[in-house]
Write a protein that holds these residues in place. Structure first.
Motif, mmCIF file in Angstrom:
data_model
loop_
_atom_site.group_PDB
_atom_site.id
_atom_site.type_symbol
_atom_site.label_atom_id
_atom_site.label_comp_id
_atom_site.label_asym_id
_atom_site.label_seq_id
_atom_site.Cartn_x
_atom_site.Cartn_y
_atom_site.Cartn_z
ATOM 1 N N GLY A 31 0.786 -1.172 0.075
ATOM 2 C CA GLY A 31 -0.035 -0.052 -0.102
ATOM 3 C C GLY A 31 0.855 1.095 0.071
ATOM 4 O O GLY A 31 1.884 1.211 -0.323
ATOM 5 N N TRP A 32 0.209 2.257 0.283
ATOM 6 C CA TRP A 32 0.996 3.592 0.227
ATOM 7 C C TRP A 32 1.788 3.794 1.390
ATOM 8 O O TRP A 32 1.860 2.886 2.447
ATOM 9 N N SER A 33 3.126 4.273 1.031
ATOM 10 C CA SER A 33 4.284 4.502 2.044
ATOM 11 C C SER A 33 4.600 6.016 1.999
ATOM 12 O O SER A 33 4.781 6.636 1.089
ATOM 13 N N ASP A 34 4.446 6.542 3.024
ATOM 14 C CA ASP A 34 4.880 7.899 3.320
ATOM 15 C C ASP A 34 6.570 7.978 3.483
ATOM 16 O O ASP A 34 7.243 7.121 3.660
ATOM 17 N N ALA A 86 7.321 14.810 -0.898
ATOM 18 C CA ALA A 86 6.334 14.202 0.020
ATOM 19 C C ALA A 86 4.858 14.182 -0.857
ATOM 20 O O ALA A 86 3.935 13.569 -0.264
ATOM 21 N N GLY A 87 4.866 15.003 -1.709
ATOM 22 C CA GLY A 87 3.703 14.856 -2.624
ATOM 23 C C GLY A 87 3.680 13.659 -3.582
ATOM 24 O O GLY A 87 2.784 13.409 -4.508
ATOM 25 N N VAL A 88 4.792 13.090 -3.941
ATOM 26 C CA VAL A 88 4.805 12.131 -5.038
ATOM 27 C C VAL A 88 4.286 10.786 -4.262
ATOM 28 O O VAL A 88 4.704 10.241 -3.293
ATOM 29 N N PRO A 89 3.109 10.034 -5.208
ATOM 30 C CA PRO A 89 2.566 9.041 -4.548
ATOM 31 C C PRO A 89 3.446 7.723 -4.529
ATOM 32 O O PRO A 89 4.112 7.593 -5.538
ATOM 33 N N PHE A 90 3.609 7.042 -3.650
ATOM 34 C CA PHE A 90 4.565 6.107 -3.610
ATOM 35 C C PHE A 90 4.020 4.811 -2.871
ATOM 36 O O PHE A 90 3.383 4.556 -1.860
ATOM 37 N N TYR A 91 3.916 3.854 -3.904
ATOM 38 C CA TYR A 91 3.142 2.423 -3.641
ATOM 39 C C TYR A 91 4.390 1.560 -3.131
ATOM 40 O O TYR A 91 5.021 1.068 -4.105
ATOM 41 N N GLU A 92 4.106 0.897 -1.955
ATOM 42 C CA GLU A 92 4.885 -0.112 -1.589
ATOM 43 C C GLU A 92 4.354 -1.621 -1.834
ATOM 44 O O GLU A 92 3.255 -1.668 -1.750
ATOM 45 N N LEU A 93 5.179 -2.445 -2.264
ATOM 46 C CA LEU A 93 4.858 -3.848 -2.472
ATOM 47 C C LEU A 93 5.605 -4.987 -1.810
ATOM 48 O O LEU A 93 6.944 -4.637 -1.349
ATOM 49 N N SER A 94 5.264 -6.073 -1.372
ATOM 50 C CA SER A 94 6.047 -6.938 -0.611
ATOM 51 C C SER A 94 6.605 -8.109 -1.491
ATOM 52 O O SER A 94 7.392 -8.820 -1.066
ATOM 53 N N ARG A 95 6.116 -8.222 -2.766
ATOM 54 C CA ARG A 95 6.533 -9.126 -3.713
ATOM 55 C C ARG A 95 6.850 -8.640 -5.011
ATOM 56 O O ARG A 95 6.339 -7.754 -5.371
ATOM 57 N N ASN A 96 7.998 -9.201 -5.404
ATOM 58 C CA ASN A 96 8.230 -8.542 -6.790
ATOM 59 C C ASN A 96 7.651 -9.383 -7.949
ATOM 60 O O ASN A 96 8.304 -10.617 -8.342
ATOM 61 N N SER A 97 6.530 -9.260 -8.285
ATOM 62 C CA SER A 97 5.985 -9.987 -9.363
ATOM 63 C C SER A 97 5.032 -8.921 -10.424
ATOM 64 O O SER A 97 4.922 -7.923 -9.970
ATOM 65 N N ARG A 105 1.198 -4.649 -11.533
ATOM 66 C CA ARG A 105 -0.160 -4.471 -12.043
ATOM 67 C C ARG A 105 -0.931 -3.696 -10.934
ATOM 68 O O ARG A 105 -1.720 -2.614 -11.173
ATOM 69 N N GLN A 106 -1.038 -4.096 -9.851
ATOM 70 C CA GLN A 106 -1.843 -3.799 -8.823
ATOM 71 C C GLN A 106 -1.325 -2.172 -8.215
ATOM 72 O O GLN A 106 -2.092 -1.339 -8.078
ATOM 73 N N ALA A 107 -0.049 -2.169 -8.367
ATOM 74 C CA ALA A 107 0.629 -0.818 -7.952
ATOM 75 C C ALA A 107 0.126 0.310 -9.132
ATOM 76 O O ALA A 107 -0.235 1.358 -8.649
ATOM 77 N N GLY A 108 0.178 -0.301 -10.339
ATOM 78 C CA GLY A 108 -0.099 0.797 -11.372
ATOM 79 C C GLY A 108 -1.522 1.163 -11.319
ATOM 80 O O GLY A 108 -1.785 2.335 -11.545
ATOM 81 N N HIS A 109 -2.598 0.407 -11.060
ATOM 82 C CA HIS A 109 -3.824 0.824 -10.973
ATOM 83 C C HIS A 109 -3.976 1.708 -9.777
ATOM 84 O O HIS A 109 -4.676 2.782 -10.026
ATOM 85 N N ALA A 110 -3.371 1.504 -8.614
ATOM 86 C CA ALA A 110 -3.428 2.421 -7.712
ATOM 87 C C ALA A 110 -3.039 3.711 -8.013
ATOM 88 O O ALA A 110 -3.458 4.781 -7.619
ATOM 89 N N LEU A 111 -1.527 3.689 -8.586
ATOM 90 C CA LEU A 111 -1.363 5.117 -9.096
ATOM 91 C C LEU A 111 -1.898 5.700 -9.876
ATOM 92 O O LEU A 111 -2.258 6.977 -10.019
ATOM 93 N N LEU A 112 -2.476 4.971 -10.787
ATOM 94 C CA LEU A 112 -3.100 5.554 -12.032
ATOM 95 C C LEU A 112 -4.557 5.870 -11.823
ATOM 96 O O LEU A 112 -5.097 6.835 -12.833
ATOM 97 N N GLY A 165 4.307 -4.913 -15.069
ATOM 98 C CA GLY A 165 3.099 -4.861 -14.248
ATOM 99 C C GLY A 165 2.294 -3.741 -14.687
ATOM 100 O O GLY A 165 1.284 -3.569 -14.817
ATOM 101 N N VAL A 166 3.211 -2.568 -14.428
ATOM 102 C CA VAL A 166 2.686 -1.060 -14.608
ATOM 103 C C VAL A 166 2.145 -0.912 -15.898
ATOM 104 O O VAL A 166 1.020 -0.206 -16.347
ATOM 105 N N LEU A 167 2.923 -1.347 -17.060
ATOM 106 C CA LEU A 167 2.489 -1.551 -18.265
ATOM 107 C C LEU A 167 1.108 -2.154 -18.682
ATOM 108 O O LEU A 167 0.376 -1.763 -19.543
#
Length: 352
Positions: A196-199, A230-241, A246-253, A272-274
């Motif tokens: 999820g999001w990471s500050d 501080a205003g850059v959305p940063f999505y953290e993941l626990s697995r490199n897959s 794709r999950q991070a891409g959808h959240a960011l977009l 995955g973002v692609l």
């Protein structure tokens, strides 16, 4: 029934115990006929050969290198960067006639027994988080040690790249194209399973040194260009897959305003973002630029990325271990370079 030993066979044949031992371990030291007779008696008595662990203790060497890393075994044989590194290390070991004992420690696994019980001559430690107890166990074995990527351990050879510089190079590329609405998807900051999001505070507290440095490079380049990190959305993941990317891409977009460029710390996440961009019908690079890292799964996808010398790092780690891991050079940094492909371009407003 009495246990069959080398001495049992020697007594049956009327030869010395050393002669029988040579028939198993150094066949060039005995005649072909004598070795045939030894093997016939051994087969008759049900003797499979000397215990390899006992033999290694007598010789003072195991004939194997220990490879300790913070992922699952299945991941190690699937991740393109890991595969490239392992190929380099395995080639060095194979050329020297020694084996590899692989000791995976998935994120969150704090066991030390695999290290304590490993019958090896040296350890290659790859990407362990700060303070992991398995590293203390490795150092306590007092065997040659080489660390790759993280963490840096003074007094032992360290192999990797200049992570802050490499991160800054990736970020600076899209910033120089004119992007100011950035997004970041990263894996490997912590081993606590967070998704999820990471500050900024959590980012800076990352327990994996290399990824912490890579992130620091992103931030430094952004702030040099006048972007408030501080205003850059940063999505953290626990697995490199790819699915995690794709999950991070959808959240960011889904953010408003939507990022025009997304930085990822692996090529797998970038792919995955692609995928997420394709799901949403977004044109890459017309509406979104994406940057990966390592150049391990990037060429066919036309992905802009940072190239690392993964196989060369693996081969050098093997060479140093086989040489007894001298403390010099203590810190060996390999080159990295930006590879620009079709996934990055100026942001849409800059094209008009």
């Amino acid at each position: 029934m009495a246990k069959v030993t080398l001495q049992t066979i020697a007594d049956r044949l009327g030869v010395s115990r050393a002669t029988v031992s040579y028939a198993f371990s150094r066949p060039d030291q005995v005649s072909a006929e004598l070795r045939r007779r030894v093997m016939e008696v051994a087969d008759e008595l049900g003797y499979a050969g000397p215990n390899p662990t006992a033999r290694s203790l007598r010789l003072g060497r195991a004939g194997a290198l220990g490879l300790l890393f913070s992922e699952t075994l299945a991941y190690a044989f699937a991740d393109p960067y890991a595969v490239g590194f392992f190929q380099g290390l395995a080639t060095a070991a194979e050329d020297a006639g020694v084996g590899l004992l692989i000791l995976p420690l998935p994120h969150g696994d704090k066991r030390t027994e695999p290290v304590r019980n490993a019958v090896v001559d040296a350890f290659c430690v790859v990407s362990l988080p700060d303070g992991h107890p398995a590293l203390d166990e490795v150092l306590g074995r007092r065997l040659p040690v080489v660390v790759v990527d993280e963490p840096y351990v003074p007094g032992h050879p360290f192999l990797g790249i200049d992570e802050p510089a490499a991160g800054a190079l990736a970020a600076r590329h899209v910033l120089e194209l004119g992007h100011r609405r950035l997004g970041v998807a990263m894996v490997g900051l912590h081993d606590d399973g967070h998704i999820g999001w990471s500050d900024v505070a959590r980012q800076r507290a990352a327990t994996f040194e290399a990824m912490r440095g890579r992130r620091d490079g992103y931030q430094a380049a952004a702030e040099e260009a006048g972007v408030d990190w501080a205003g850059v959305p940063f999505y953290e993941l626990s697995r490199n897959s790819r699915e995690a990317g794709r999950q991070a891409g959808h959240a960011l977009l889904a953010r408003s305003p939507r990022p025009t460029a997304i930085l990822t710390n692996t090529d797998v996440l970038a792919l995955g973002v692609l995928d997420a961009a394709a799901d949403l019908g977004l044109d890459v690079p017309g509406e979104l630029s994406v940057v990966g890292f390592s150049d391990s799964a990037a060429q066919d996808a036309g992905l802009t990325t940072i190239r690392q010398a993964k196989q060369e790092i693996g081969a050098e780690a093997g060479r140093l271990l086989l040489a007894g891991a001298p403390a010099r050079p203590e810190r060996l940094l390999f080159p990295h370079e930006l590879i620009v492909r079709a996934s990055t371009a100026p942001p849409p407003q800059e094209r008009r």
